[in-house]
Design a protein around this motif. Structure first.
Motif, PDB file in Angstrom:
ATOM      1  N   UNK A  43      24.108 -97.028  33.460  1.00 33.10           N
ATOM      2  CA  UNK A  43      23.641 -97.878  32.369  1.00 33.10           C
ATOM      3  C   UNK A  43      23.125 -99.203  32.920  1.00 33.10           C
ATOM      4  N   UNK A  44      22.142 -99.751  32.244  1.00 33.57           N
ATOM      5  CA  UNK A  44      21.577-101.024  32.666  1.00 33.57           C
ATOM      6  C   UNK A  44      22.634-102.113  32.493  1.00 33.57           C
ATOM      7  N   UNK A  45      22.703-103.038  33.436  1.00 31.91           N
ATOM      8  CA  UNK A  45      23.691-104.103  33.290  1.00 31.91           C
ATOM      9  C   UNK A  45      23.344-104.980  32.080  1.00 31.91           C
ATOM     10  N   UNK A  46      24.381-105.494  31.455  1.00 27.01           N
ATOM     11  CA  UNK A  46      24.171-106.363  30.300  1.00 27.01           C
ATOM     12  C   UNK A  46      23.521-107.658  30.769  1.00 27.01           C
ATOM     13  N   UNK A  47      22.635-108.212  29.955  1.00 22.00           N
ATOM     14  CA  UNK A  47      22.016-109.482  30.367  1.00 22.00           C
ATOM     15  C   UNK A  47      23.069-110.577  30.446  1.00 22.00           C
ATOM     16  N   UNK A  48      22.859-111.501  31.343  1.00 21.57           N
ATOM     17  CA  UNK A  48      23.792-112.606  31.500  1.00 21.57           C
ATOM     18  C   UNK A  48      23.763-113.469  30.235  1.00 21.57           C
ATOM     19  N   UNK A  49      24.920-113.898  29.738  1.00 15.65           N
ATOM     20  CA  UNK A  49      24.946-114.707  28.517  1.00 15.65           C
ATOM     21  C   UNK A  49      24.243-116.061  28.666  1.00 15.65           C
ATOM     22  N   UNK A  50      24.017-116.499  29.892  1.00 16.82           N
ATOM     23  CA  UNK A  50      23.308-117.762  30.098  1.00 16.82           C
ATOM     24  C   UNK A  50      21.792-117.585  30.199  1.00 16.82           C
ATOM     25  N   UNK A  51      21.313-116.347  30.145  1.00 14.67           N
ATOM     26  CA  UNK A  51      19.874-116.109  30.257  1.00 14.67           C
ATOM     27  C   UNK A  51      19.071-116.839  29.183  1.00 14.67           C
ATOM     28  N   UNK A  52      19.509-116.869  27.913  1.00 17.28           N
ATOM     29  CA  UNK A  52      18.736-117.621  26.916  1.00 17.28           C
ATOM     30  C   UNK A  52      18.645-119.114  27.232  1.00 17.28           C
ATOM     31  N   UNK A  53      19.693-119.678  27.811  1.00 19.76           N
ATOM     32  CA  UNK A  53      19.667-121.095  28.183  1.00 19.76           C
ATOM     33  C   UNK A  53      18.657-121.306  29.305  1.00 19.76           C
ATOM     34  N   UNK A  54      18.624-120.400  30.262  1.00 20.67           N
ATOM     35  CA  UNK A  54      17.639-120.464  31.347  1.00 20.67           C
ATOM     36  C   UNK A  54      16.226-120.303  30.803  1.00 20.67           C
ATOM     37  N   UNK A  55      16.030-119.323  29.936  1.00 21.14           N
ATOM     38  CA  UNK A  55      14.698-119.090  29.366  1.00 21.14           C
ATOM     39  C   UNK A  55      14.185-120.330  28.635  1.00 21.14           C
ATOM     40  N   UNK A  56      15.071-120.977  27.891  1.00 20.56           N
ATOM     41  CA  UNK A  56      14.661-122.181  27.161  1.00 20.56           C
ATOM     42  C   UNK A  56      14.379-123.342  28.113  1.00 20.56           C
ATOM     43  N   UNK A  57      15.133-123.463  29.194  1.00 23.12           N
ATOM     44  CA  UNK A  57      14.856-124.522  30.170  1.00 23.12           C
ATOM     45  C   UNK A  57      13.463-124.345  30.763  1.00 23.12           C
ATOM     46  N   UNK A  58      13.113-123.112  31.080  1.00 22.64           N
ATOM     47  CA  UNK A  58      11.779-122.841  31.611  1.00 22.64           C
ATOM     48  C   UNK A  58      10.693-123.096  30.567  1.00 22.64           C
ATOM     49  N   UNK A  59      10.961-122.692  29.330  1.00 22.29           N
ATOM     50  CA  UNK A  59       9.987-122.904  28.261  1.00 22.29           C
ATOM     51  C   UNK A  59       9.785-124.395  27.984  1.00 22.29           C
ATOM     52  N   UNK A 124      13.593-129.348  21.653  1.00 16.78           N
ATOM     53  CA  UNK A 124      14.805-129.833  22.326  1.00 16.78           C
ATOM     54  C   UNK A 124      16.036-129.602  21.450  1.00 16.78           C
ATOM     55  N   UNK A 125      15.925-129.900  20.171  1.00 17.86           N
ATOM     56  CA  UNK A 125      17.070-129.731  19.267  1.00 17.86           C
ATOM     57  C   UNK A 125      17.463-128.261  19.131  1.00 17.86           C
ATOM     58  N   UNK A 126      16.475-127.390  19.043  1.00 20.52           N
ATOM     59  CA  UNK A 126      16.763-125.947  18.952  1.00 20.52           C
ATOM     60  C   UNK A 126      17.424-125.461  20.246  1.00 20.52           C
ATOM     61  N   UNK A 127      16.910-125.910  21.385  1.00 23.76           N
ATOM     62  CA  UNK A 127      17.471-125.501  22.671  1.00 23.76           C
ATOM     63  C   UNK A 127      18.873-126.080  22.869  1.00 23.76           C
ATOM     64  N   UNK A 128      19.103-127.258  22.329  1.00 17.86           N
ATOM     65  CA  UNK A 128      20.432-127.871  22.431  1.00 17.86           C
ATOM     66  C   UNK A 128      21.461-127.031  21.686  1.00 17.86           C
ATOM     67  N   UNK A 129      21.080-126.491  20.541  1.00 22.00           N
ATOM     68  CA  UNK A 129      21.992-125.625  19.781  1.00 22.00           C
ATOM     69  C   UNK A 129      22.328-124.360  20.568  1.00 22.00           C
ATOM     70  N   UNK A 130      21.344-123.792  21.225  1.00 19.89           N
ATOM     71  CA  UNK A 130      21.577-122.610  22.057  1.00 19.89           C
ATOM     72  C   UNK A 130      22.563-122.929  23.179  1.00 19.89           C
ATOM     73  N   UNK A 131      22.377-124.080  23.817  1.00 23.11           N
ATOM     74  CA  UNK A 131      23.261-124.462  24.919  1.00 23.11           C
ATOM     75  C   UNK A 131      24.683-124.718  24.430  1.00 23.11           C
ATOM     76  N   UNK A 132      24.822-125.336  23.268  1.00 28.02           N
ATOM     77  CA  UNK A 132      26.166-125.578  22.715  1.00 28.02           C
ATOM     78  C   UNK A 132      26.869-124.249  22.438  1.00 28.02           C
ATOM     79  N   UNK A 133      26.156-123.314  21.832  1.00 26.56           N
ATOM     80  CA  UNK A 133      26.742-121.998  21.537  1.00 26.56           C
ATOM     81  C   UNK A 133      27.139-121.283  22.831  1.00 26.56           C
ATOM     82  N   UNK A 134      26.305-121.366  23.852  1.00 29.88           N
ATOM     83  CA  UNK A 134      26.619-120.728  25.135  1.00 29.88           C
ATOM     84  C   UNK A 134      27.812-121.411  25.799  1.00 29.88           C
ATOM     85  N   UNK A 135      27.919-122.722  25.646  1.00 27.59           N
ATOM     86  CA  UNK A 135      29.033-123.469  26.242  1.00 27.59           C
ATOM     87  C   UNK A 135      30.360-123.043  25.628  1.00 27.59           C
TER      88      UNK A 135
END
Length: 161
Positions: A43-59, A124-135
């Motif tokens: 089975x494919x490995x599950x995506x890392x839970x921090x991937x959305x935070x990384x994706x948003x940092x790049x975006x 920034x505000x939307x990405x901040x919410x993602x980071x808080x949830x991941x934290x």
């Protein structure tokens, strides 16, 4: 009671040999169905839970770069924020164990400076919410990094007021 080999036919096969071969065949069929022989793909490995935070940092870094390219008057204000997002992306990639994509920001159609800054603040505000949830769900070793990224994103949003 039979203790000797009983011949089933003139072929030389005995009942024990026939039953033994049948048992082996049933066992192989059973084991073959449970994936023992590796016929089922991993089975494919599950995506890392921090991937959305990384994706948003790049975006976010790309969004800032596009604005800097099209609106030179905002360059001094936005360059440190873009650099911070690239630094966040670098650290997140190390923690996740991935490499960052290479590429440059494509220029976008310029709007007014106020509209552009308002759009960046909203991102920034939307990405901040993602980071808080991941934290909140991150392991202790990762929570400090993600928490600092969430705080930086909140600070960036305030700097864009």
């Amino acid at each position: 009671m039979l203790t000797g080999a009983v011949r089933m036919s003139d072929s030389g096969h005995t009942r024990r040999r026939a039953l033994g071969a049948g048992g082996v065949l049933v066992g192989l069929v059973t084991l073959g169905g449970c994936g023992l022989f590796g016929d089922d793909p991993e089975p494919a490995p599950a995506p890392d839970p921090l991937q959305p935070v990384l994706d948003e940092a790049l975006a976010l870094a790309s969004a800032y770069d596009r604005v800097i390219l099209t609106q030179q008057t905002l360059s001094a204000r936005l360059t440190p924020l873009a650099q911070a997002h690239r630094a966040h992306a670098t650290e997140l990639a190390k923690v996740i164990g991935t490499t960052l994509p290479s590429g440059s920001a494509a220029p976008s159609a310029p709007g007014t400076a106020d509209d552009t800054v308002a759009g960046l603040r909203k991102a920034e505000l939307a990405a901040q919410k993602t980071a808080v949830a991941a934290c909140k769900t991150a392991a202790a070793g990762r929570a400090a990094l993600v928490g600092s990224i969430a705080a930086a994103r909140a600070t960036h949003a305030e700097a864009l007021r």
